[in-house]
Design an enzyme around this catalytic site. Structure first.
Site, PDB file in Angstrom:
ATOM      1  N   HIS A  14       0.814  -1.220   0.000  1.00 33.78           N
ATOM      2  CA  HIS A  14       0.000   0.000   0.000  1.00 33.78           C
ATOM      3  C   HIS A  14       0.848   1.272   0.000  1.00 33.78           C
ATOM      4  CE1 HIS A  14       0.284  -0.096   4.520  1.00 33.78           C
ATOM      5  NE2 HIS A  14       0.286   1.213   4.353  1.00 33.78           N
ATOM      6  N   ASP A  45      -0.010  -7.505   1.348  1.00 33.81           N
ATOM      7  CA  ASP A  45       0.465  -6.131   1.556  1.00 33.81           C
ATOM      8  C   ASP A  45       1.994  -6.047   1.656  1.00 33.81           C
ATOM      9  OD1 ASP A  45       0.175  -3.388   1.743  1.00 33.81           O
ATOM     10  OD2 ASP A  45      -0.180  -3.394   3.913  1.00 33.81           O
ATOM     11  N   GLY A 126       3.087   6.425   8.258  1.00 32.70           N
ATOM     12  CA  GLY A 126       4.527   6.598   8.068  1.00 32.70           C
ATOM     13  C   GLY A 126       5.331   5.456   8.677  1.00 32.70           C
ATOM     14  N   ASN A 127       4.722   4.719   9.613  1.00 27.21           N
ATOM     15  CA  ASN A 127       5.400   3.548  10.167  1.00 27.21           C
ATOM     16  C   ASN A 127       5.230   2.327   9.274  1.00 27.21           C
ATOM     17  OD1 ASN A 127       4.650   5.014  13.049  1.00 27.21           O
ATOM     18  ND2 ASN A 127       6.594   3.935  13.062  1.00 27.21           N
ATOM     19  N   SER A 128       4.304   2.394   8.322  1.00 23.09           N
ATOM     20  CA  SER A 128       4.066   1.254   7.431  1.00 23.09           C
ATOM     21  C   SER A 128       5.360   0.838   6.749  1.00 23.09           C
ATOM     22  CB  SER A 128       3.042   1.618   6.363  1.00 23.09           C
ATOM     23  OG  SER A 128       1.777   1.801   6.930  1.00 23.09           O
TER      24      SER A 128
END
Length: 178
Positions: A14, A45, A126-128
């Protein structure tokens, strides 16, 4: 997460969905490097990126996520809210294992991820794609989403990570570009 010393980088699908170009900045650099998307697996993902001309990069060491149990201490690493100043680190515990969570994709479809690790370590936008790391310094998961609910505020602050064993089982397929 850097998975090879020569520049293979794993992130969430994503994060790069719909991108026409991708740039990667390492935590010890201010220069963004062009990266290519080798493959993406929207069902899980995961996306594998590659930067060329690299060597001796520090790589993530994956732990055995099947040994992770509720109560284990973890830290979530990432670039929360895309703020300047480098990566962020938050601490928490594994709250549950083998969770299932649904999310909306960039195309508007709903995907359900399974086998997730649930954590109370704060995970923000933003941690993804960043690692969820155990007390031994091993990546036991990849931060992927946070639960939010306008009806149930107790759901806020519950994060999910793709288990390391899921990642390592899919990495060979991602490397072939499938």
């Amino acid at each position: 997460m850097i998975v090879t010393a020569t520049g293979d980088i794993l992130t969430n699908a994503h994060v790069v969905s719909g991108a026409t170009s991708v740039k990667v900045t390492l935590s010890n650099s201010t220069t963004a490097m062009a990266a290519t998307i080798v493959s993406a697996d929207n069902v899980h993902d995961l996306a594998l990126l590659r930067v060329k001309g690299q060597s001796n990069l520090h790589t993530v060491i994956f732990g055995d996520s099947s040994k992770t149990v509720p109560g284990d201490g973890v830290i979530a690493v990432g670039y929360a809210l895309a703020l300047t100043g480098g990566p962020t680190v938050t601490a928490g515990i594994i709250s549950a294992i083998n969770r299932e969570a649904s999310t909306e994709t960039a195309t508007g479809a709903t995907e359900t991820l399974t086998g997730l690790l649930q954590t109370d370590a704060p995970i923000s936008s933003g941690n993804s794609g960043g690692p969820l790391v155990d007390s031994a310094g091993h990546g036991v998961g990849m931060n992927t989403m946070v639960a939010t609910s306008s009806r149930d505020t107790s759901a806020n602050g519950i994060g999910f990570a793709i288990a390391a064993n899921t990642i390592t089982s899919l990495l060979p397929k991602l490397r072939t570009g499938q």
